[in-house]
Write a protein that holds these residues in place. Structure first.
Motif, PDB file in Angstrom:
ATOM      1  N   GLY A  54      82.155  56.131 -73.442  1.00 19.23           N
ATOM      2  CA  GLY A  54      83.492  56.044 -72.861  1.00 19.23           C
ATOM      3  C   GLY A  54      84.162  54.687 -72.991  1.00 19.23           C
ATOM      4  N   ARG A  55      85.237  54.641 -73.696  1.00 13.95           N
ATOM      5  CA  ARG A  55      85.934  53.373 -73.866  1.00 13.95           C
ATOM      6  C   ARG A  55      87.424  53.573 -73.671  1.00 13.95           C
ATOM      7  N   ILE A  56      88.104  52.566 -73.185  1.00 16.02           N
ATOM      8  CA  ILE A  56      89.552  52.607 -73.130  1.00 16.02           C
ATOM      9  C   ILE A  56      90.081  51.462 -73.968  1.00 16.02           C
ATOM     10  N   SER A  57      91.321  51.572 -74.373  1.00 14.35           N
ATOM     11  CA  SER A  57      91.828  50.558 -75.297  1.00 14.35           C
ATOM     12  C   SER A  57      92.357  49.325 -74.581  1.00 14.35           C
ATOM     13  N   LYS A  58      92.531  49.420 -73.275  1.00 12.65           N
ATOM     14  CA  LYS A  58      93.051  48.261 -72.577  1.00 12.65           C
ATOM     15  C   LYS A  58      91.923  47.576 -71.805  1.00 12.65           C
ATOM     16  N   ASP A 302      84.292  50.761 -65.025  1.00 11.37           N
ATOM     17  CA  ASP A 302      83.796  51.728 -64.039  1.00 11.37           C
ATOM     18  C   ASP A 302      82.747  51.060 -63.148  1.00 11.37           C
ATOM     19  N   ASP A 303      83.164  50.707 -61.939  1.00 13.63           N
ATOM     20  CA  ASP A 303      82.244  50.002 -61.047  1.00 13.63           C
ATOM     21  C   ASP A 303      81.157  50.890 -60.465  1.00 13.63           C
ATOM     22  N   ASP A 307      75.446  54.017 -60.950  1.00 12.83           N
ATOM     23  CA  ASP A 307      75.000  55.329 -60.460  1.00 12.83           C
ATOM     24  C   ASP A 307      74.729  56.267 -61.630  1.00 12.83           C
ATOM     25  N   THR A 308      75.585  56.176 -62.633  1.00 16.85           N
ATOM     26  CA  THR A 308      75.403  56.998 -63.835  1.00 16.85           C
ATOM     27  C   THR A 308      74.114  56.615 -64.539  1.00 16.85           C
ATOM     28  N   LEU A 373      76.720  39.279 -65.530  1.00 14.83           N
ATOM     29  CA  LEU A 373      76.206  39.639 -64.197  1.00 14.83           C
ATOM     30  C   LEU A 373      76.588  41.062 -63.759  1.00 14.83           C
ATOM     31  N   THR A 374      77.405  41.717 -64.536  1.00 14.68           N
ATOM     32  CA  THR A 374      77.916  43.031 -64.129  1.00 14.68           C
ATOM     33  C   THR A 374      76.828  44.011 -63.657  1.00 14.68           C
TER      34      THR A 374
END
Ligand SMILES: Nc1ncnc2c1ncn2[C@@H]1O[C@H](COP(=O)(O)OP(=O)(O)OP(=O)(O)O)[C@@H](O)[C@H]1O
Ligand SMILES: [Mn+2]
Length: 448
Positions: A54-58, A302-303, A307-308, A373-374
């Protein structure tokens, strides 16, 4: 009329989006000029066959990443386990425990000792005076054969040392005070970073990195006479210095070569893991970067991403997720944003994450790459033993101890002061982030 209104609104929206896009692109435009060494992003992706999840362009990169800066560290200091008056004692004790004595002598083969140390959960014991003899052998034993490096994007040599021991030689590209700028993964390997990381990983009690020592080799006298034809064919001269470009994804021509100082080339010598254990499984890091401008990975926006991750094998049980979070601690400290894959032993179900390849580190002491660190931020989880060790090393204990340990390396000084300072600062960031976790969850849930 409503049609016209709609059109105006539409034009306004399109212009706003275009404006935001241009602004964010300009802000994030990386300086890719750095030695031209990471210019082949496309090749790199093909080589590693990146999965497009899953990726977004922004890009939302770094939006909340500075929030911990605002938290005062007073409360943390009050809880300090280490009283001021005992700090120097603690530093001295830790240096004594972790500084390796390269003059330590052992009977028998140092290679056999090192090979016997490896288990599914560690590469070497926490404390072993024999390590001095092994590092000394790595640093001084005659080189019996030299070949191009094994796999990878970075220029390396594979050496065979007397006593039939394989090792990797990662050459020096930069002086100690060189600052690598650009993307978080810019630049060529830092041989001193590989050395420092090995000792840091020991000091953190993780013991998951292969043994490393600094060594200066004479390319004309020690390498060329024992070199494979392939490696030899990449040797050339530039300004009276001996150079070579070897074989790797980014090693194609003399342009990509590295040069000795005359004939003498510094490097990090990494002990090859014993044959019994060299069946690796390669895993794609769930928090892998896209390595593509404008492409954002799911973890970047996606914070709830942890969980995923936690819902699926191998992160749903066993030590893997905790190992990964330990690696995040190390990588944040050393500034390695490039652990796109990691390896485990294929023949052990409880295998550690082997902390191979720590050379993309200590590039820029001005910069703390918060995105590393994410996983800790999103999972709010860490091994209690790692947490305890971080507590012990806070308030500048880390820099003081590591400075002392690194003095023993033949290529000392390994890290200049600003890099050591950066370690203390980054350690503080990790503690702050985990304190926030404890506030949100509970201590029992965060530290396991
Ligand atoms: N000390 C070692 N013992 C055993 N295998 C090793 C060792 N060092 C490296 N390898 C193997 O060689 C591979 C390439 O090494 P390394 O990751 O250091 O190279 P690299 O050029 O930096 O790679 P990348 O471009 O992927 O970062 C590793 O993935 C691992 O399989
Ligand atoms: Mn690498």
């Amino acid at each position: 009329m409503p049609v016209k209104m709609k059109l105006r609104v539409r034009i306004f929206l399109v212009l706003t989006v275009a404006f935001l896009f241009v602004v964010s692109f300009k802000i994030l435009e990386p300086e890719l000029k750095d030695h031209g060494l990471h210019r082949e992003t496309r090749d790199f992706q093909d080589y590693y066959d990146f999965a497009e999840d899953g990726r977004i362009s922004k890009d939302k990169y770094g939006k909340e990443l500075d929030r911990i800066q605002h938290i005062t560290s007073d409360s943390i200091r009050q809880n300090s386990l280490v009283e001021k008056h005992s700090k120097s004692e603690l530093i001295a004790d830790l240096i004594q425990k972790y500084k390796v004595n390269l003059n330590h002598e052992i009977k028998g083969s140092p290679w056999d000792v090192a090979a016997g140390w490896v288990t599914s959960r560690r590469i070497h014991p926490e404390e072993a005076p024999e390590m001095g003899a092994i590092l000394n052998a790595l640093a001084t034993r005659p080189i019996m054969a030299a070949d191009v490096g094994f796999k990878g994007t970075q220029l390396k040599m594979t050496l065979v040392l007397e006593g039939n021991q394989k090792a990797v030689f990662k050459p020096k590209w930069y002086d100690r005070d060189y600052v690598v700028v650009g993307t978080p993964y810019s630049g060529a390997d830092r041989h001193n970073g590989e050395i420092a990381a090995f000792h840091l990983i020991r000091l953190l009690g993780l013991n998951r990195a292969p043994l490393v020592v600094g060594r200066t080799v004479n390319l004309q006298k020690e390498i060329l006479p024992v070199s494979s034809t392939k490696l030899k064919s990449t040797f050339f001269q530039r300004d009276n210095n001996t150079c070579f470009y070897g074989q790797c994804l980014y090693c194609k021509s003399e342009e990509d070569g590295v040069c000795a100082d005359g004939e003498m080339l510094e490097g990090a010598v990494v002990l090859w893991l014993p044959r019994k254990w060299t069946f690796y499984k390669k895993h794609r890091s769930p928090w892998q970067r896209t390595y593509k401008e404008g492409k954002v990975a799911r973890w970047e926006y996606d914070d709830t991403y942890c969980d995923t991750v936690r819902a699926v094998a191998p992160y749903d049980s066993g030590p893997r997720l905790l190992d990964l979070l330990d690696a995040v601690v190390v990588d944040y400290l050393i500034g390695n944003a490039d652990r796109h894959h990691y390896e485990t032993f294929a023949n052990a179900t409880d295998s550690m994450i082997i902390m191979l390849d720590n050379a993309k580190s200590f590039g820029n002491y001005y910069h703390d790459e918060k995105s590393i660190l994410t996983p800790i931020k999103q999972c709010c989880l860490l091994r209690r033993t790692t947490w305890d060790r971080l507590q012990l090393l806070k308030d500048e204990v880390l820099s003081n101890v590591l400075r002392g340990i690194l003095e023993a390396d033949p290529l000392a000084p390994i890290l200049i002061e600003p890099h050591l300072k950066a370690l203390d600062r980054r350690l503080e960031h990790i503690l702050q982030e985990l304190h926030l976790c404890v506030e949100q969850k509970s201590e029992q849930k965060v530290f396991v």
